[in-house]
Design a protein around this motif. Structure first.
Motif, PDB file in Angstrom:
ATOM      1  N   ALA B  94       8.701  -3.144  -3.304  1.00 32.43           N
ATOM      2  CA  ALA B  94       8.206  -1.793  -3.572  1.00 32.43           C
ATOM      3  C   ALA B  94       6.905  -1.496  -2.830  1.00 32.43           C
ATOM      4  CB  ALA B  94       7.996  -1.612  -5.072  1.00 32.43           C
ATOM      5  N   GLY B  95       6.326  -2.495  -2.185  1.00 25.82           N
ATOM      6  CA  GLY B  95       5.040  -2.269  -1.517  1.00 25.82           C
ATOM      7  C   GLY B  95       3.890  -2.189  -2.508  1.00 25.82           C
ATOM      8  N   ILE B 125       5.591   1.781 -19.603  1.00 28.41           N
ATOM      9  CA  ILE B 125       5.032   0.940 -18.530  1.00 28.41           C
ATOM     10  C   ILE B 125       3.541   1.187 -18.402  1.00 28.41           C
ATOM     11  CG2 ILE B 125       5.065   0.454 -16.051  1.00 28.41           C
ATOM     12  CD1 ILE B 125       8.017   1.358 -16.026  1.00 28.41           C
ATOM     13  N   ARG B 126       3.166   2.463 -18.421  1.00 31.87           N
ATOM     14  CA  ARG B 126       1.742   2.787 -18.265  1.00 31.87           C
ATOM     15  C   ARG B 126       0.918   2.177 -19.391  1.00 31.87           C
ATOM     16  NH1 ARG B 126       0.758   6.694 -14.256  1.00 31.87           N
ATOM     17  NH2 ARG B 126       2.593   7.868 -13.597  1.00 31.87           N
ATOM     18  N   LEU B 129       0.555  -1.663 -18.971  1.00 33.40           N
ATOM     19  CA  LEU B 129      -0.252  -2.130 -17.836  1.00 33.40           C
ATOM     20  C   LEU B 129      -1.634  -1.485 -17.799  1.00 33.40           C
ATOM     21  CD1 LEU B 129       2.467  -2.263 -15.011  1.00 33.40           C
ATOM     22  CD2 LEU B 129       1.825  -4.019 -16.671  1.00 33.40           C
ATOM     23  N   CYS B 134      -6.190  -1.897 -10.753  1.00 33.72           N
ATOM     24  CA  CYS B 134      -5.856  -2.069  -9.336  1.00 33.72           C
ATOM     25  C   CYS B 134      -6.675  -1.057  -8.570  1.00 33.72           C
ATOM     26  CB  CYS B 134      -4.367  -1.822  -9.086  1.00 33.72           C
ATOM     27  SG  CYS B 134      -3.958  -1.739  -7.323  1.00 33.72           S
ATOM     28  N   ARG B 135      -7.321  -1.454  -7.492  1.00 36.08           N
ATOM     29  CA  ARG B 135      -8.173  -0.543  -6.746  1.00 36.08           C
ATOM     30  C   ARG B 135      -7.503  -0.046  -5.466  1.00 36.08           C
ATOM     31  NH1 ARG B 135     -11.897   3.233  -7.789  1.00 36.08           N
ATOM     32  NH2 ARG B 135     -13.900   2.913  -6.756  1.00 36.08           N
ATOM     33  N   CYS B 136      -6.413  -0.674  -5.049  1.00 39.08           N
ATOM     34  CA  CYS B 136      -5.826  -0.330  -3.751  1.00 39.08           C
ATOM     35  C   CYS B 136      -4.693   0.689  -3.825  1.00 39.08           C
ATOM     36  CB  CYS B 136      -5.266  -1.579  -3.069  1.00 39.08           C
ATOM     37  SG  CYS B 136      -6.469  -2.837  -2.648  1.00 39.08           S
ATOM     38  N   THR B 137      -3.823   0.583  -4.816  1.00 41.54           N
ATOM     39  CA  THR B 137      -2.517   1.247  -4.720  1.00 41.54           C
ATOM     40  C   THR B 137      -2.424   2.607  -5.391  1.00 41.54           C
ATOM     41  OG1 THR B 137      -1.664   0.302  -6.780  1.00 41.54           O
ATOM     42  CG2 THR B 137      -1.380  -1.007  -4.772  1.00 41.54           C
ATOM     43  N   GLY B 138      -3.354   2.927  -6.284  1.00 47.56           N
ATOM     44  CA  GLY B 138      -3.177   4.144  -7.064  1.00 47.56           C
ATOM     45  C   GLY B 138      -2.031   4.032  -8.057  1.00 47.56           C
ATOM     46  N   TYR B 139      -1.486   2.844  -8.196  1.00 45.86           N
ATOM     47  CA  TYR B 139      -0.498   2.459  -9.219  1.00 45.86           C
ATOM     48  C   TYR B 139       0.924   2.982  -8.996  1.00 45.86           C
ATOM     49  CZ  TYR B 139      -4.785   1.262 -11.769  1.00 45.86           C
ATOM     50  OH  TYR B 139      -6.011   0.747 -12.127  1.00 45.86           O
ATOM     51  N   GLU B 140       1.133   3.922  -8.079  1.00 44.09           N
ATOM     52  CA  GLU B 140       2.471   4.493  -7.939  1.00 44.09           C
ATOM     53  C   GLU B 140       3.497   3.423  -7.567  1.00 44.09           C
ATOM     54  OE1 GLU B 140       2.881   7.481  -9.417  1.00 44.09           O
ATOM     55  OE2 GLU B 140       3.675   8.472  -7.634  1.00 44.09           O
ATOM     56  N   LYS B 141       3.140   2.586  -6.631  1.00 36.79           N
ATOM     57  CA  LYS B 141       4.093   1.565  -6.191  1.00 36.79           C
ATOM     58  C   LYS B 141       4.207   0.430  -7.205  1.00 36.79           C
ATOM     59  CE  LYS B 141       3.888   2.728  -1.319  1.00 36.79           C
ATOM     60  NZ  LYS B 141       5.150   3.494  -1.437  1.00 36.79           N
ATOM     61  N   ILE B 142       3.207   0.288  -8.044  1.00 36.62           N
ATOM     62  CA  ILE B 142       3.334  -0.683  -9.139  1.00 36.62           C
ATOM     63  C   ILE B 142       4.382  -0.177 -10.134  1.00 36.62           C
ATOM     64  CG2 ILE B 142       2.107  -1.711 -11.096  1.00 36.62           C
ATOM     65  CD1 ILE B 142      -0.374  -1.805  -9.188  1.00 36.62           C
ATOM     66  N   LEU B 143       4.314   1.118 -10.427  1.00 30.41           N
ATOM     67  CA  LEU B 143       5.362   1.696 -11.290  1.00 30.41           C
ATOM     68  C   LEU B 143       6.739   1.517 -10.645  1.00 30.41           C
ATOM     69  CD1 LEU B 143       3.458   4.869 -12.400  1.00 30.41           C
ATOM     70  CD2 LEU B 143       4.702   3.416 -13.992  1.00 30.41           C
TER      71      LEU B 143
END
Lengths: 789, 160
Positions: B94-95, B125-126, B129, B134-143
């Motif tokens: 997912a990157g 999920i939100r 977690l 996380c400081r890099c991704t803005g969380y979208e790809k983590i979702l």
């Protein structure tokens, strides 16, 4: 030449990619598997059997004279191996990125709270910290100067509203925090009519708080003394060679004896461009003859790196009745804190791009960077443009309201485009789709509000705190657009070095890319592989560890590495390819004009030729090392600010949708939408990741992130009190990526990382204004700004 | 003091542990398991999330002595005998990995979520977690990664 090196556990290894994945593909990160297995070695993970731990004693005062330092009690602590002060710095005792003004260890005066005063090396990190507290420093505490305008002797106070401007009388110490005075840089732009008049004029004053990069991996590294009297430093950083230059200067050693290798970097965002523990760990290692690890904890990290400059800005915009900008006047103050760091360049960006991506006939800008006794400020993603975007975009909204125009329409009417002239007199010579970015945003559907069903608290401002079921909640929509220079500007010799090798390993053609360009999480190692695959037609590309045995790659900042190091890797690959093709021509025995590299072979489309590289190269190794530069820029005129200052611009726009609980002052960002022109997406997945991450940092500055300073002291140096967005704070995002090639750049690409960090915050601020009707002149917006309490 | 516990299924014994050390410090500096990360060391960021007797905890807030005789599971043990667990693979696909410093903690937290709840909704999920910065991704790809892992893990016969 170099002495045998002892390599710490966790020292970086060659990264090998999984194959296929050239330019334009979502290639997989070569460090990805290591990272998800917990095996990727960050600076703080390095380990050697006989290593010591370093700790730093820092000043508790923002401004004081040091009368004396007594290290005897610290030295007497069992387990302590060394205690060092400024007297133990063998070389130059001050350093700095642009101006050498910052002591390695405090000399006679400390100029900010947290300034390093002494170092300890001990067997255990807690022993080192305990011993540091036993160092007795006798301070004569002085009154700090904590406001940029005051530091410069300029009038203070809000000129738009009531308070009377006043000039504070400065004490002798305060008027000269440094020998040359308190002004770091004053940038002037004078363009067009010096006394312009317009139908409609709006004036506004704005303020931006101090933001922290808040990278998660703390400042850390391991220094290993070498047998030749030099030192090997494994460190998490952004620019190995500028570190090396400063470390050599402080240690009094030549570059050959200060060898740096990049350790794993847990985020950077500008905060690792300056030195932190680099020289300190080297000093302790050279003194003790043992490896020394230093790793800051979170509180120390807040004192251990520079922050984003707080800014105060006054803008005056004049326009015709139909919404054509006539003039902009701006007065911008950046508080640089105690030492210069990159303040001159931040002033350069803030000034030259301080009115936004708009065409304005007459521009009058004064942009100042000042020394104060606040924490030093320097590079952070967006670099001067983040602050001014809050100013100029707030002004565009205010002007639109004054004119009764749609804010998107007003922006489009004045938008810069290819062929436009910037305030510095530079003609924009590549696509600048500012209006299109905005129009595409405006055309996106808005998130719907579910008014019928049951309220999900998690969608409400305040969330599961159960503070509202919708009462007092108002929605707002706001837009903002940003532009940002890519690469180093104003005549800087901005280059990168790449070494590319092609050989056959185990029967498989293998390219090795060696640069010193810091991978900080953004995915440059992936990009390097992608470029080599595309240019050399091989699948297997090894990324050599980043170190100083190859020339400088310049900084991982200014959105520049894909452009500049990418350009260098491309050029080095092309040089290797020339060698390969020449060799193939000789083998074929005649000139075949369309020979190219593909699928691990030299092939021709016009003739049936396939020469596998494995056969062509045999045991030979082809290698090229070269420096690559983008087009030169030039210094701007010191009196008028005119000149070809920037090589490229990045453009992005945001639309924010927010819900505000107007009774409690709580904000829920409902959706962020972003459009950005990236020229060419070398790795689309990584590009989207940059836009999403940049958006989050901009949102953070708009509504929650600020280092609170009182009388020069930091009030919230922890993640308990300095808030960054969590997954609950970040809304879903809509993103459209445009690819209008810049003809001057490799593959037509544009730097990506910073622009979305610039436009997102002002869009959130505009949306909160739209929801509440409040003027809101300061970020981050706090609940009390919304409730008036 | 001496500390004996089980880490990722293997018995571990370390001597000369200072009583003030955290479980995180012992894992990282004494057991050669630096995968759990030291981003804040005050329980705010979740980067050091590990399993302690099957429950996710911040290892920085657990005194080493509290782990005596207990079962500890870290990111290094997530994959088991496989090269990667489905959660790890989904984060890559997912990157969701940039600098990667938050990744070990997020992987453990996600693994825990998906063990408890097969196909969580986005709000679930939100919430699960929310303790992992996380400081890099803005969380979208983590979702994206969590949804992808949930989908793959809920397929019949899927490896967990």
């Amino acid at each position: 030449m170099s002495a045998p090196t002892r390599v710490p556990a966790g020292a970086p290894e060659h990264l090998t990619g999984p194959g296929s994945g050239g330019v334009g593909d979502d290639a997989e990160r070569p460090d990805g598997v290591l990272k998800v297995r917990g095996e990727f070695a960050y600076g703080s993970d390095l380990w050697m059997a006989d290593m010591l731990w370093g700790a730093t004693l820092r000043s508790p005062h923002p401004y004081a004279r040091i009368r004396s330092v007594d290290t005897s009690a610290a030295l007497a602590t069992p387990g302590v191996r060394a205690v060092l002060t400024a007297d133990d710095v063998p070389g130059e005792k001050v350093y700095g990125l642009e101006l050498a003004d910052q002591p390695v260890l405090a000399l006679d005066v400390v100029r900010y709270q947290g300034e390093p005063v002494a170092l300890v090396a001990a067997d255990h990190p807690e022993t080192a910290r305990l011993a540091a507290t036993r160092i007795r420093v006798d301070y004569e505490v002085w009154e700090p100067v904590t406001d940029a305008r005051t530091a410069l002797g300029h009038r203070t106070g809000n000129q738009v509203h009531d308070s009377a401007p006043e000039v504070t009388e400065l004490s002798r110490e305060n008027a000269h925090l440094h020998p040359q005075g308190n002004l770091v840089r004053h940038l002037k732009i004078r363009k067009g009519d010096p006394a312009p008049a317009a139908d409609v004029v709006v004036v506004g004053e704005y303020e931006v708080g101090m933001q922290d990069q808040a990278f998660l991996g703390p400042e850390s590294g391991l220094a290993v003394p070498a047998e030749d009297g030099g030192v090997e430093l494994h460190v998490a950083t952004q620019w190995l060679h500028v570190d090396q230059r400063q470390i050599c200067s402080a240690l009094g050693l030549p570059p050959g004896q200060v060898r740096l290798t990049l350790a794993g970097v847990g985020g950077a965002f500008g905060g690792r461009e300056d030195l932190s523990m680099h020289v300190h760990a080297c000093l302790l290692a050279l003194r003790t003859g043992r490896p020394v690890k230093m790793s800051y904890n979170r509180e120390e990290s807040f004192f251990g790196h520079v922050h984003r400059h707080p800014a105060t800005m006054r803008y005056e915009h004049g326009a015709t009745r139909d919404g054509q900008l006539v003039y902009v006047k701006a007065e911008i103050y950046f508080d640089g804190g105690a030492y210069a760091s990159s303040t001159p360049a931040v002033v350069g960006n803030g000034g030259t791009m301080g009115i936004g991506p708009y065409v304005v006939p007459s521009v009058h800008v004064d942009c100042y960077g000042a020394y104060t006794n606040n924490p030093p400020c320097g590079a952070m993603r967006g670099f001067g443009s983040v602050q001014t975007a809050f100013g100029y975009e707030s002004q565009m909204d205010a002007l639109a309201a004054e004119l009764g125009m749609d804010p998107v329409e007003l922006r489009c009417r004045n938008a810069m485009e290819q062929g436009s002239t910037t305030p510095t007199g530079q003609v924009v010579d590549s696509p600048a789709p500012v209006a299109e970015l905005l129009r595409r945003l405006a055309a996106m559907p808005l998130p719907t509000r579910d008014d019928g069903g049951e309220v999900d608290l998690r969608d409400m401002p305040g969330g599961v705190s159960n503070t509202t079921h919708g009462e007092g909640v108002r929605r707002g929509v706001g837009y903002a657009v940003a532009y940002k220079n890519v690469g180093f500007s104003e005549g800087y010799d901005d280059y990168s070095t790449a070494r590319v090798r092609l050989e056959v390993v185990g029967g498989e053609p293998t390219a090795t890319v060696h640069t010193a360009a810091a991978e900080v999480g953004q995915g440059l190692v992936t990009v390097e592989q992608q470029i080599a695959r595309t240019e050399l037609g091989v699948e297997r590309v090894v990324v050599h560890p980043k170190d100083t045995t190859v020339g400088s790659a310049g900084s991982t900042s200014a959105s520049r590495q894909t452009y500049v190091t990418g350009g260098a890797v491309k050029a080095a690959c092309e040089a290797v390819r020339e060698q390969v093709l020449a060799r193939a021509q000789r083998l074929v025995g005649r000139t075949v004009p369309d020979l190219r590299l593909a699928g691990g072979a030299v092939v021709s489309d016009s003739e049936d030729i396939t020469v596998p590289l494995a056969d062509l190269l045999g045991d030979d190794v082809l290698e090229e090392t070269l420096e690559w530069r983008h087009r030169p820029t030039e210094a701007i005129d010191p009196e008028t600010g005119q000149g070809f200052a920037h090589v490229q611009y990045a453009f992005s726009a945001h639309r924010a949708v927010v819900d505000v609980d107007t009774e409690l002052g709580l904000v829920k960002v409902v959706e962020m939408a972003c459009t950005q022109d990236v020229g060419k997406a070398i790795n689309p997945q990584a590009v989207i990741g940059q836009i999403q991450g940049g958006t989050a940092q901009g949102l953070g500055l708009a509504v929650m992130e600020e280092i609170l300073i009182k009388d020069g002291t930091v009030r919230n140096p922890s993640f308990t009190d300095y808030l960054i967005p969590t997954i609950l704070d970040m809304p879903p995002m809509r993103i459209e990526v445009l690819e209008y090639a810049d003809p001057h750049a490799p593959y037509g690409l544009r730097g990506v990382g910073e622009a979305p960090n610039i436009s997102s915050g002002p869009a959130v601020l505009a949306a909160i204004r739209a929801a509440t009707g409040l003027p809101l002149a300061r970020v981050p917006v706090r609940p009390e700004h919304l409730t008036g309490t | 003091m001496r500390l004996t516990c089980t880490v990722n299924g293997a018995s571990q014994q370390v001597d000369d542990v200072w009583e003030g050390e955290s479980l995180l410090y012992v894992l990282r500096e004494r057991m050669g398991l630096p995968g759990s990360k030291n981003a804040c060391e005050q329980g705010e960021c979740g980067s050091c999330t590990v399993y302690l007797d099957g429950l996710p905890v911040c290892a920085c807030l657990v005194a080493a002595g509290q782990a005596e005789g207990r079962q500890v599971g870290t990111v290094e043990g997530l994959a088991g005998a496989a090269a990667l667990s489905p959660v790890q693979q989904a984060f890559l696909d997912a990157g969701a990995v940039q600098c990667g410093f938050c990744t070990p903690g997020l992987l453990v937290a996600t693994h825990d979520l998906l063990t408890r709840s097969g196909r969580p909704s986005d709000p679930e999920i939100r919430e699960a977690l929310a303790g992992n910065l996380c400081r890099c991704t803005g969380y979208e790809k983590i979702l994206d990664a969590v949804r992808l892992a949930a989908e793959r893990m809920s397929e019949p016969g899927a490896h967990r």
